[in-house]
Scaffold this motif. Structure first.
Motif, PDB file in Angstrom:
ATOM      1  N   UNK A  97      31.594  15.586   7.287  1.00  0.00           N
ATOM      2  CA  UNK A  97      32.715  16.450   6.947  1.00  0.00           C
ATOM      3  C   UNK A  97      33.549  16.603   8.216  1.00  0.00           C
ATOM      4  N   UNK A  98      34.802  16.204   8.142  1.00  0.00           N
ATOM      5  CA  UNK A  98      35.686  16.300   9.305  1.00  0.00           C
ATOM      6  C   UNK A  98      36.106  17.747   9.541  1.00  0.00           C
ATOM      7  N   UNK A  99      36.165  18.126  10.815  1.00  0.00           N
ATOM      8  CA  UNK A  99      36.512  19.512  11.153  1.00  0.00           C
ATOM      9  C   UNK A  99      37.188  19.557  12.524  1.00  0.00           C
ATOM     10  N   UNK A 100      38.067  20.537  12.696  1.00  0.00           N
ATOM     11  CA  UNK A 100      38.677  20.765  14.016  1.00  0.00           C
ATOM     12  C   UNK A 100      37.662  21.389  14.961  1.00  0.00           C
ATOM     13  N   UNK A 101      36.849  22.295  14.427  1.00  0.00           N
ATOM     14  CA  UNK A 101      35.792  22.956  15.190  1.00  0.00           C
ATOM     15  C   UNK A 101      34.521  22.869  14.356  1.00  0.00           C
ATOM     16  N   UNK A 102      33.712  21.817  14.586  1.00  0.00           N
ATOM     17  CA  UNK A 102      32.537  21.600  13.739  1.00  0.00           C
ATOM     18  C   UNK A 102      31.573  22.777  13.710  1.00  0.00           C
ATOM     19  N   UNK A 103      31.367  23.412  14.821  1.00  0.00           N
ATOM     20  CA  UNK A 103      30.436  24.538  14.867  1.00  0.00           C
ATOM     21  C   UNK A 103      30.933  25.674  13.982  1.00  0.00           C
ATOM     22  N   UNK A 104      32.215  26.049  14.146  1.00  0.00           N
ATOM     23  CA  UNK A 104      32.769  27.153  13.364  1.00  0.00           C
ATOM     24  C   UNK A 104      32.745  26.840  11.872  1.00  0.00           C
ATOM     25  N   UNK A 105      33.094  25.613  11.501  1.00  0.00           N
ATOM     26  CA  UNK A 105      33.115  25.242  10.085  1.00  0.00           C
ATOM     27  C   UNK A 105      31.709  25.204   9.501  1.00  0.00           C
ATOM     28  N   UNK A 106      30.749  24.689  10.259  1.00  0.00           N
ATOM     29  CA  UNK A 106      29.367  24.646   9.782  1.00  0.00           C
ATOM     30  C   UNK A 106      28.794  26.057   9.643  1.00  0.00           C
ATOM     31  N   UNK A 107      29.088  26.921  10.601  1.00  0.00           N
ATOM     32  CA  UNK A 107      28.619  28.311  10.525  1.00  0.00           C
ATOM     33  C   UNK A 107      29.245  28.997   9.307  1.00  0.00           C
ATOM     34  N   UNK A 108      30.547  28.770   9.078  1.00  0.00           N
ATOM     35  CA  UNK A 108      31.236  29.344   7.918  1.00  0.00           C
ATOM     36  C   UNK A 108      30.498  28.971   6.634  1.00  0.00           C
ATOM     37  N   UNK A 109      30.228  27.683   6.434  1.00  0.00           N
ATOM     38  CA  UNK A 109      29.565  27.244   5.214  1.00  0.00           C
ATOM     39  C   UNK A 109      28.145  27.810   5.124  1.00  0.00           C
ATOM     40  N   UNK A 110      27.403  27.731   6.215  1.00  0.00           N
ATOM     41  CA  UNK A 110      26.026  28.224   6.207  1.00  0.00           C
ATOM     42  C   UNK A 110      25.974  29.707   5.859  1.00  0.00           C
ATOM     43  N   UNK A 111      26.880  30.486   6.409  1.00  0.00           N
ATOM     44  CA  UNK A 111      26.889  31.923   6.117  1.00  0.00           C
ATOM     45  C   UNK A 111      27.257  32.196   4.665  1.00  0.00           C
ATOM     46  N   UNK A 112      28.291  31.535   4.158  1.00  0.00           N
ATOM     47  CA  UNK A 112      28.714  31.758   2.777  1.00  0.00           C
ATOM     48  C   UNK A 112      27.599  31.372   1.801  1.00  0.00           C
ATOM     49  N   UNK A 113      26.944  30.224   2.060  1.00  0.00           N
ATOM     50  CA  UNK A 113      25.897  29.758   1.149  1.00  0.00           C
ATOM     51  C   UNK A 113      24.555  30.441   1.394  1.00  0.00           C
ATOM     52  N   UNK A 114      24.441  31.212   2.465  1.00  0.00           N
ATOM     53  CA  UNK A 114      23.176  31.866   2.768  1.00  0.00           C
ATOM     54  C   UNK A 114      22.136  30.909   3.322  1.00  0.00           C
ATOM     55  N   UNK A 115      22.586  29.905   4.050  1.00  0.00           N
ATOM     56  CA  UNK A 115      21.696  28.906   4.635  1.00  0.00           C
ATOM     57  C   UNK A 115      21.357  29.307   6.071  1.00  0.00           C
ATOM     58  N   UNK A 116      20.444  28.569   6.664  1.00  0.00           N
ATOM     59  CA  UNK A 116      20.076  28.796   8.054  1.00  0.00           C
ATOM     60  C   UNK A 116      21.168  28.330   9.006  1.00  0.00           C
ATOM     61  N   UNK A 117      20.946  28.619  10.255  1.00  0.00           N
ATOM     62  CA  UNK A 117      21.866  28.222  11.321  1.00  0.00           C
ATOM     63  C   UNK A 117      22.065  26.703  11.305  1.00  0.00           C
ATOM     64  N   UNK A 118      23.320  26.214  11.497  1.00  0.00           N
ATOM     65  CA  UNK A 118      23.539  24.770  11.575  1.00  0.00           C
ATOM     66  C   UNK A 118      22.708  24.153  12.705  1.00  0.00           C
ATOM     67  N   UNK A 119      22.303  22.897  12.493  1.00  0.00           N
ATOM     68  CA  UNK A 119      21.478  22.189  13.462  1.00  0.00           C
ATOM     69  C   UNK A 119      22.321  21.119  14.150  1.00  0.00           C
ATOM     70  N   UNK A 120      22.440  21.187  15.484  1.00  0.00           N
ATOM     71  CA  UNK A 120      23.192  20.147  16.188  1.00  0.00           C
ATOM     72  C   UNK A 120      22.393  18.839  16.243  1.00  0.00           C
ATOM     73  N   UNK A 121      23.086  17.725  16.072  1.00  0.00           N
ATOM     74  CA  UNK A 121      22.492  16.405  16.196  1.00  0.00           C
ATOM     75  C   UNK A 121      23.589  15.463  16.665  1.00  0.00           C
ATOM     76  N   UNK A 122      23.507  15.021  17.890  1.00  0.00           N
ATOM     77  CA  UNK A 122      24.568  14.182  18.449  1.00  0.00           C
ATOM     78  C   UNK A 122      25.893  14.923  18.364  1.00  0.00           C
TER      79      UNK A 122
END
Length: 127
Positions: free
Chosen positions: A10-35
């Motif tokens: 998923x393309x993003x300007x700020x991958x961390x912020x976008x991943x955190x946004x989705x994880x929080x909305x869906x009630x998922x765990x913290x995003x995991x960095x990989x490369x």
């Protein structure tokens, strides 16, 4: 061998912020960095790998099949944040949810304009 989707980028300007946004909305765990990615894993083992890009980002559509209880929780978080939402992918029915096939569905946008959706029944599966 069965064929299963493993991950998508998923393309993003700020991958961390976008991943955190989705994880929080869906009630998922913290995003995991990989490369260069920030991964959000969903229950069926699929990972959404957010990757930084520059310039215009063409929107993607990501739909999540959820239970009725999960819908209530997620939709509650969407409303708590005051996020605009729609009953349709074209955003022509603001402030509504749909009841396609006897279930419920709603669309909202992430920070990069990706069109996100939760639905409780797959379209075409019921009355």
């Amino acid at each position: 061998m069965s064929i299963q989707l493993n991950h998508t980028i998923v393309r993003a300007r700020d991958p961390r912020a976008s991943a955190v946004f989705l994880a929080e909305i869906l009630g998922r765990g913290e995003p995991v960095p990989f490369g260069p990615f920030q991964g959000v894993e969903v229950d069926n083992g699929v990972t959404l790998d957010y990757m930084q890009v520059e310039g215009d980002i063409p929107w993607q559509h990501l739909a999540f099949l959820v239970s009725e209880a999960e819908f209530d929780d997620i939709f509650g978080r969407i409303r708590e944040r005051g996020l605009p939402y729609w009953a349709d992918p074209g955003h022509r029915r603001p402030g509504e949810i749909n009841h396609g096939d006897g279930g419920r569905g709603v669309y909202w946008n992430d920070p990069d304009g990706h069109n996100l959706e939760i639905l409780t029944r797959p379209y075409g599966s019921g009355s």
